[in-house]
Scaffold this active site. Structure first.
Site, short mmCIF file in Angstrom:
data_model
loop_
_atom_site.label_atom_id
_atom_site.label_comp_id
_atom_site.label_asym_id
_atom_site.label_seq_id
_atom_site.Cartn_x
_atom_site.Cartn_y
_atom_site.Cartn_z
N HIS A 106 0.86 -1.19 0.00
CA HIS A 106 0.00 0.00 0.00
C HIS A 106 0.88 1.23 0.00
O HIS A 106 1.93 1.23 0.64
CB HIS A 106 -0.91 0.01 1.24
CG HIS A 106 -2.06 0.94 1.07
ND1 HIS A 106 -1.96 2.27 1.35
CD2 HIS A 106 -3.31 0.72 0.60
CE1 HIS A 106 -3.13 2.84 1.07
NE2 HIS A 106 -3.95 1.93 0.61
N ASP A 164 -8.12 -5.09 -0.03
CA ASP A 164 -8.70 -5.89 -1.10
C ASP A 164 -8.22 -7.32 -1.15
O ASP A 164 -8.65 -8.09 -2.00
CB ASP A 164 -8.45 -5.18 -2.44
CG ASP A 164 -9.40 -4.01 -2.57
OD1 ASP A 164 -10.54 -4.14 -2.07
OD2 ASP A 164 -9.01 -2.98 -3.11
N1 CMC Z 1 4.18 -7.53 -5.04
C1 CMC Z 1 5.51 -7.56 -5.17
N2 CMC Z 1 6.31 -6.50 -4.96
C2 CMC Z 1 5.74 -5.36 -4.58
C3 CMC Z 1 4.33 -5.24 -4.43
C4 CMC Z 1 3.56 -6.39 -4.67
N3 CMC Z 1 2.22 -6.35 -4.52
N4 CMC Z 1 4.03 -3.98 -4.05
C5 CMC Z 1 5.18 -3.32 -3.99
N5 CMC Z 1 6.22 -4.15 -4.31
C6 CMC Z 1 7.65 -3.81 -4.28
C7 CMC Z 1 8.05 -2.98 -5.52
O1 CMC Z 1 8.44 -3.83 -6.58
C8 CMC Z 1 9.17 -2.16 -4.97
O2 CMC Z 1 10.30 -2.98 -4.88
P1 CMC Z 1 11.78 -2.35 -5.10
O3 CMC Z 1 11.95 -1.35 -4.00
O4 CMC Z 1 12.69 -3.53 -4.99
O5 CMC Z 1 11.77 -1.73 -6.47
C9 CMC Z 1 8.72 -1.85 -3.53
O6 CMC Z 1 7.88 -2.96 -3.16
C10 CMC Z 1 7.95 -0.56 -3.37
O7 CMC Z 1 6.85 -0.57 -4.28
P2 CMC Z 1 6.24 0.70 -4.99
O8 CMC Z 1 5.56 0.27 -6.26
O9 CMC Z 1 7.27 1.78 -5.10
O10 CMC Z 1 5.18 1.18 -3.93
P3 CMC Z 1 4.02 2.17 -4.21
O11 CMC Z 1 3.70 2.84 -2.93
O12 CMC Z 1 4.32 3.03 -5.40
O13 CMC Z 1 2.82 1.20 -4.67
C11 CMC Z 1 0.91 -0.23 -4.63
C12 CMC Z 1 1.75 0.81 -3.85
C13 CMC Z 1 -0.38 -0.50 -3.84
C14 CMC Z 1 0.53 0.35 -6.03
C15 CMC Z 1 1.74 -1.53 -4.80
O14 CMC Z 1 2.08 -2.06 -3.54
C16 CMC Z 1 1.02 -2.58 -5.65
O15 CMC Z 1 1.13 -2.57 -6.89
N6 CMC Z 1 0.25 -3.53 -4.98
C17 CMC Z 1 -0.53 -4.50 -5.70
C18 CMC Z 1 -1.84 -3.87 -6.17
C19 CMC Z 1 -2.83 -3.67 -5.03
O16 CMC Z 1 -3.07 -4.56 -4.24
N7 CMC Z 1 -3.46 -2.46 -5.02
C20 CMC Z 1 -4.52 -2.14 -4.05
C21 CMC Z 1 -4.16 -1.03 -3.12
S1 CMC Z 1 -5.31 -0.95 -1.75
C22 CMC Z 1 -6.80 -0.53 -2.46
C23 CMC Z 1 -6.84 0.88 -2.87
O17 CMC Z 1 -6.95 1.76 -1.99
O18 CMC Z 1 -6.80 1.16 -4.08
#
Ligand code: CMC
Length: 427
Positions: free
Chosen positions: A306, A363
């Protein structure tokens, strides 16, 4: 604490005032930064940007705290119903009996959706994704209610607010009825807001329909948990579209489109599809954890991680408990729940997920409950939209009442410098 921050740019120092929120969150006020220094801030994804002051929702991602208007999500999920929470978010206080009754009556009075809207919904192919249909019909609703276009006074805002709250569940349910080739029915005024949504989705023409109390309660709770989440992607979209003084309905329509993406609201659909895939693939959760860790593989563990919660998502805790209870009460045995629990356990013990503070989000378990209720997978995000509607409205209203300026970020240009035009034969 000093009330200013100092920065130095190319040897010249500048002082910037601080803004401090009611939970002692600190922001650096950069409103005059560009005028005084020529520089702008650079923050892709707005990870460190406070876009507004807001009195609606407080969350502390480190401590897993979520409160609407000061009330904890745990208490609201346990003690309030969705319509009360809707009122609270939009108007700032829990309603009295009289206020709630009037609010309910005002919504009921506008619940009929225009016949012309039925024609629009029926013109969509049955294969349309319900979120695309919902975004379109929410925007189309402005055509039938031009009085909601240019709202200025609080009364005019109230009128637009009750109209969209009244019609939205019907429109959401119609996207399902269209998919199933069923007649588009109207809200049953004898039923409550959430019960009537269930009847709108599942009632069969000419047959009576008794909403199941367990299903109604579970859906009510899920809607409360999704009702607001401060400046997330769809809410920021609603605020930024609304800041141009576009209408409430079109701002919400834009929010629906933002919510649709799999990194935001679309995650609930993606989670179930992922769990089904793991099940079909023999149930080996470790294989999928490895895929999620592999930087060459685009696969991400859906429902994990998240932007703000870096310890636990308080909504996920409530939902996990609820999923167990609902499946038990409904007598549903879903192997996908076991796969989800196994996946969660393996991920939480894995160093990759520990290091990056990745935990199950709201979710991860919501799709399992929706599935047990008989809601089709591509309707999950529509349910999220019904839940998030009060939050979008509250944030839009706050923004309009504060007369916030139009949202218009700056950029750092990294393209070509000025160059001469080349005639086509010389390229
Ligand atoms: N699976 C594997 N690796 C992950 C995941 C995941 N679900 N989420 C983040 N990472 C890794 C990412 O690859 C990165 O690694 P590194 O530092 O080695 O490059 C690190 O964790 C940080 O990730 P980020 O993408 O920079 O984090 P963010 O804050 O930009 O993204 C997120 C947050 C929710 C988009 C992401 O965690 C994600 O894609 N999760 C899966 C989709 C999901 O479940 N979304 C629902 C969010 S809750 C409902 C809502 O409010 O919308």
């Amino acid at each position: 604490m000093s009330k200013v921050a100092s920065i130095e740019i190319e040897g010249k120092s500048f002082e910037l005032p601080l803004v401090v929120g009611s939970e002692n969150e600190i922001g650096i006020d950069i409103k005059k930064l560009r005028a005084e220094t020529g520089a702008v801030t650079f923050d892709p994804g707005y990870k460190n940007t406070g876009a507004c002051e807001s009195a609606i929702t407080f969350l502390n991602g480190e401590e897993g705290v979520l409160r609407y208007r000061g009330y904890t999500i745990e208490e609201l999920a346990a003690k309030a119903d969705f319509l009360e929470v809707t009122y609270l978010l939009i108007f700032g206080e829990l309603p009295t009996q009289e206020q709630l009754q009037k609010f309910n009556e005002d919504i009921l009075q506008h619940s009929q959706v225009d016949e012309g809207m039925k024609k629009i919904v029926n013109s969509f192919p049955k294969s349309t994704h319900p979120m695309g249909a919902l975004a379109s019909v929410t925007s189309a609703l402005t055509a039938f209610h031009p009085e909601t276009l240019n709202v200025e006074t609080e009364d005019e805002m109230y009128d637009a607010i009750v109209k969209i709250l009244a019609k939205f569940p019907t429109l959401a349910a119609w996207t399902l009825r269209r998919k199933n080739g069923e007649e588009l029915t109207d809200r049953d005024p004898a039923l409550g807001y959430v019960e009537s949504l269930l009847k709108l989705m599942f009632g069969k023409t000419g047959e009576s329909y008794e909403p199941d109390a367990i299903v109604t309660n579970a859906l009510d709770k899920l809607l409360i948990l999704h009702a607001d989440h401060e400046q997330n992607c769809s809410t920021s979209t609603v605020r930024i579209v609304g800041s141009s003084q576009a209408s409430l309905f079109s701002s919400v329509s834009a929010g629906i489109s933002a919510l649709w993406g799999p990194l935001h609201g679309g995650a609930n659909q993606a989670v179930i599809e992922m769990l089904e895939q793991i099940k079909a693939d023999g149930g080996d959760t470790t294989k999928y954890i490895d895929k999620a860790k592999d930087k060459k593989d685009p696969f991400r563990l859906m429902g994990f991680g998240h932007r703000v919660y870096k310890n636990f998502d308080p909504r996920a805790r409530i939902i996990k408990k609820s999923a167990d209870e609902v499946l038990d009460q409904l007598g549903v045995e879903d192997p996908v729940l076991e796969i989800a629990k196994g996946l969660e356990k393996t991920a939480l013990e894995d160093q990759y997920f520990i290091d990056r503070k990745l935990y199950p989000n709201v979710d991860f378990y919501s799709g399992i409950i929706y599935k047990a209720m008989g809601i089709p997978t591509d309707m999950f995000t529509v349910m999220f939209a019904v839940g998030r509607l009060p939050g979008w409205i509250a944030q839009w209203r706050e923004m309009r009442l504060k007369k916030e300026p139009i949202g218009r970020p700056r950029q750092i240009y990294v393209g070509e410098n000025k160059r001469e035009f080349k005639a086509i034969e010389n390229r």
